[in-house]
Design a protein around this motif. Structure first.
Motif, PDB file in Angstrom:
ATOM      1  N   LEU A 216       0.858  -1.180   0.000  1.00 28.74           N
ATOM      2  CA  LEU A 216       0.000   0.000   0.000  1.00 28.74           C
ATOM      3  C   LEU A 216       0.890   1.223   0.000  1.00 28.74           C
ATOM      4  O   LEU A 216       1.734   1.387   0.890  1.00 28.74           O
ATOM      5  CB  LEU A 216      -0.913   0.026   1.231  1.00 28.74           C
ATOM      6  CG  LEU A 216      -2.004  -1.029   1.320  1.00 28.74           C
ATOM      7  CD1 LEU A 216      -2.818  -0.842   2.604  1.00 28.74           C
ATOM      8  CD2 LEU A 216      -2.923  -0.979   0.106  1.00 28.74           C
ATOM      9  N   HIS A 217       0.694   2.106  -0.982  1.00 28.92           N
ATOM     10  CA  HIS A 217       1.483   3.333  -1.074  1.00 28.92           C
ATOM     11  C   HIS A 217       0.507   4.481  -1.248  1.00 28.92           C
ATOM     12  O   HIS A 217      -0.201   4.562  -2.257  1.00 28.92           O
ATOM     13  CB  HIS A 217       2.436   3.263  -2.270  1.00 28.92           C
ATOM     14  CG  HIS A 217       3.355   4.441  -2.362  1.00 28.92           C
ATOM     15  ND1 HIS A 217       3.856   4.903  -3.556  1.00 28.92           N
ATOM     16  CD2 HIS A 217       3.858   5.265  -1.411  1.00 28.92           C
ATOM     17  CE1 HIS A 217       4.638   5.945  -3.342  1.00 28.92           C
ATOM     18  NE2 HIS A 217       4.651   6.181  -2.031  1.00 28.92           N
ATOM     19  N   ALA A 218       0.439   5.379  -0.266  1.00 25.73           N
ATOM     20  CA  ALA A 218      -0.553   6.454  -0.274  1.00 25.73           C
ATOM     21  C   ALA A 218       0.122   7.815  -0.270  1.00 25.73           C
ATOM     22  O   ALA A 218       1.104   8.031   0.438  1.00 25.73           O
ATOM     23  CB  ALA A 218      -1.480   6.332   0.935  1.00 25.73           C
TER      24      ALA A 218
ATOM     25  N   GLY B 175       8.110  -2.713   7.627  1.00 30.49           N
ATOM     26  CA  GLY B 175       6.681  -2.852   7.886  1.00 30.49           C
ATOM     27  C   GLY B 175       5.928  -1.596   7.485  1.00 30.49           C
ATOM     28  O   GLY B 175       5.029  -1.622   6.652  1.00 30.49           O
ATOM     29  N   ILE B 176       6.329  -0.445   8.064  1.00 25.25           N
ATOM     30  CA  ILE B 176       5.711   0.847   7.762  1.00 25.25           C
ATOM     31  C   ILE B 176       6.833   1.844   7.491  1.00 25.25           C
ATOM     32  O   ILE B 176       7.795   1.928   8.266  1.00 25.25           O
ATOM     33  CB  ILE B 176       4.841   1.339   8.933  1.00 25.25           C
ATOM     34  CG1 ILE B 176       3.701   0.342   9.199  1.00 25.25           C
ATOM     35  CG2 ILE B 176       4.277   2.728   8.644  1.00 25.25           C
ATOM     36  CD1 ILE B 176       2.900   0.658  10.452  1.00 25.25           C
TER      37      ILE B 176
ATOM     38  N   VAL C 262       3.419  -0.966   4.192  1.00 18.66           N
ATOM     39  CA  VAL C 262       2.613   0.260   4.091  1.00 18.66           C
ATOM     40  C   VAL C 262       3.566   1.440   3.993  1.00 18.66           C
ATOM     41  O   VAL C 262       4.416   1.629   4.862  1.00 18.66           O
ATOM     42  CB  VAL C 262       1.674   0.434   5.301  1.00 18.66           C
ATOM     43  CG1 VAL C 262       0.890   1.735   5.175  1.00 18.66           C
ATOM     44  CG2 VAL C 262       0.720  -0.751   5.412  1.00 18.66           C
ATOM     45  N   ARG C 263       3.387   2.230   2.945  1.00 18.26           N
ATOM     46  CA  ARG C 263       4.278   3.366   2.660  1.00 18.26           C
ATOM     47  C   ARG C 263       3.406   4.577   2.353  1.00 18.26           C
ATOM     48  O   ARG C 263       2.457   4.470   1.571  1.00 18.26           O
ATOM     49  CB  ARG C 263       5.153   3.000   1.471  1.00 18.26           C
ATOM     50  CG  ARG C 263       6.166   4.023   1.037  1.00 18.26           C
ATOM     51  CD  ARG C 263       7.001   3.394  -0.078  1.00 18.26           C
ATOM     52  NE  ARG C 263       8.079   4.267  -0.512  1.00 18.26           N
ATOM     53  CZ  ARG C 263       9.069   3.862  -1.298  1.00 18.26           C
ATOM     54  NH1 ARG C 263       9.107   2.605  -1.731  1.00 18.26           N
ATOM     55  NH2 ARG C 263      10.014   4.698  -1.654  1.00 18.26           N
TER      56      ARG C 263
ATOM     57  N   PHE D  60       9.945   2.755   9.803  1.00 21.38           N
ATOM     58  CA  PHE D  60      11.029   3.625   9.332  1.00 21.38           C
ATOM     59  C   PHE D  60      10.414   4.990   9.026  1.00 21.38           C
ATOM     60  O   PHE D  60       9.600   5.125   8.121  1.00 21.38           O
ATOM     61  CB  PHE D  60      11.664   3.019   8.079  1.00 21.38           C
ATOM     62  CG  PHE D  60      12.844   3.792   7.528  1.00 21.38           C
ATOM     63  CD1 PHE D  60      13.515   4.757   8.274  1.00 21.38           C
ATOM     64  CD2 PHE D  60      13.295   3.541   6.241  1.00 21.38           C
ATOM     65  CE1 PHE D  60      14.593   5.451   7.762  1.00 21.38           C
ATOM     66  CE2 PHE D  60      14.374   4.230   5.711  1.00 21.38           C
ATOM     67  CZ  PHE D  60      15.025   5.188   6.475  1.00 21.38           C
ATOM     68  N   ILE D  61      10.796   6.001   9.820  1.00 26.34           N
ATOM     69  CA  ILE D  61      10.317   7.370   9.602  1.00 26.34           C
ATOM     70  C   ILE D  61      11.428   8.131   8.892  1.00 26.34           C
ATOM     71  O   ILE D  61      12.517   8.301   9.438  1.00 26.34           O
ATOM     72  CB  ILE D  61       9.967   8.047  10.933  1.00 26.34           C
ATOM     73  CG1 ILE D  61       8.962   7.193  11.722  1.00 26.34           C
ATOM     74  CG2 ILE D  61       9.386   9.440  10.685  1.00 26.34           C
ATOM     75  CD1 ILE D  61       8.667   7.711  13.114  1.00 26.34           C
ATOM     76  N   THR D  62      11.156   8.603   7.674  1.00 21.46           N
ATOM     77  CA  THR D  62      12.231   9.172   6.855  1.00 21.46           C
ATOM     78  C   THR D  62      12.336  10.687   6.953  1.00 21.46           C
ATOM     79  O   THR D  62      13.415  11.236   6.713  1.00 21.46           O
ATOM     80  CB  THR D  62      12.053   8.774   5.385  1.00 21.46           C
ATOM     81  OG1 THR D  62      10.784   9.244   4.907  1.00 21.46           O
ATOM     82  CG2 THR D  62      12.112   7.261   5.228  1.00 21.46           C
TER      83      THR D  62
END
Length: 283
Positions: A139-141, A180-181, A160-161, A203-205
């Motif tokens: 899922l890429h939103a 995962g996210i 999930v991205r 992973f918060i970029t």
């Protein structure tokens, strides 16, 4: 007469069972669309702005390698391989007894076997009781409103991205994904999930705001449970989670934040839960 009726019913049932699955290639869908049974996608299928896709319980959506010219969008934010590109509304609600499955056509489930479900500027994208396997980014939103619950993500490069989206991720299981996210510029609610054997659980970029990461079970990770990227100088609250133990030093070994790079923010894990969250993951 009763025997003839039974024979007729059996014939209708067999005919329905043998009806070939609908195959979509690189095309655009408009209006109300309903999927049930088996749906095959070979190429980049677009759900236009004026459309609404409803996927009924028990449906299998199977992604094949696209023919030459049918993989029309390959550069970010799209991916190589067949994709479902959602610009309208999607409502995919399975049940515990009849989940909806998104998977590659190949027998072996390998991450990156298909592109993903790419959601852009959607006012509503709902996924419940779904299974996602073998995608690049399942899922890429982007700039969308998304609800993901009671679902399982397994063996995807990224499960999930998203960025700049309003998103609720609740009661899901993330297992053996690369990440995962993964997200930036978002204000997600991530709660009551279970993370098992992912490369990176979360992973918060870049520059999160008002993040809620609570009441999750972080069971095991290949690399880290929670990673801050180089554009995250902010502290990130992550209290009220189960990290597999209660010793901050041991938990810190699976976190990547200021303790490893002075330019990053801190991951704030207090208050710590003393036991796994009862009922985390799909019910």
């Amino acid at each position: 007469m009763r025997l003839l009726s039974l024979i007729s019913l059996l014939a209708i049932t067999l005919l329905t069972a043998c009806t070939p699955a609908r195959l979509y290639r690189a095309e655009v869908l408009h209006g109300d669309v309903v999927w049930q049974g088996r749906v095959d996608i070979a190429g980049d299928l677009v759900l236009a702005e004026d459309s609404r896709l409803t996927i009924l319980p028990g449906t299998e959506v199977i992604f094949h390698s696209p023919a030459p010219g049918d993989d029309r969008w390959r550069e970010h934010p799209n991916f190589t391989g067949s994709e479902l590109i959602v610009r309208g509304v999607i409502d995919a609600r399975g049940t515990a007894q009849a989940p909806i499955r998104f998977r590659p056509a190949t027998r072996t489930i390998a991450p990156g076997s298909w592109g993903g479900i790419n959601i852009g500027d959607s006012s509503e994208a709902v996924f419940a009781y779904c299974r996602f396997e073998g995608a690049d980014s399942a899922l890429h939103a982007q700039n969308s409103t998304v609800y993901v619950e009671q679902s399982v993500f397994r063996r995807n490069r990224i499960a999930v991205r998203f960025h700049s989206s309003e998103i609720l991720i609740e009661h899901n299981r993330f297992e053996r994904n690369g990440s995962g996210i993964r997200f930036h510029y978002g204000s997600p609610v991530i709660c009551h999930n279970e993370f098992v054997d992912n490369g990176r659980s979360i992973f918060i970029t870049a520059h999160p705001k008002e993040v809620h990461i609570e009441y999750n079970n972080f069971v095991s990770a290949v690399d880290y449970h929670l990673v801050l990227g180089e554009e995250v100088p902010e502290d990130v609250p992550a209290g009220r989670n189960w990290w597999g133990g209660t010793e901050p030093e041991r938990i810190g070994e699976l976190l990547f934040d200021r303790q490893r790079d002075p330019y990053l923010g801190r991951i704030e894990i207090q208050p710590l839960l003393k036991a796994p969250v009862d009922g985390a993951g799909p019910r």
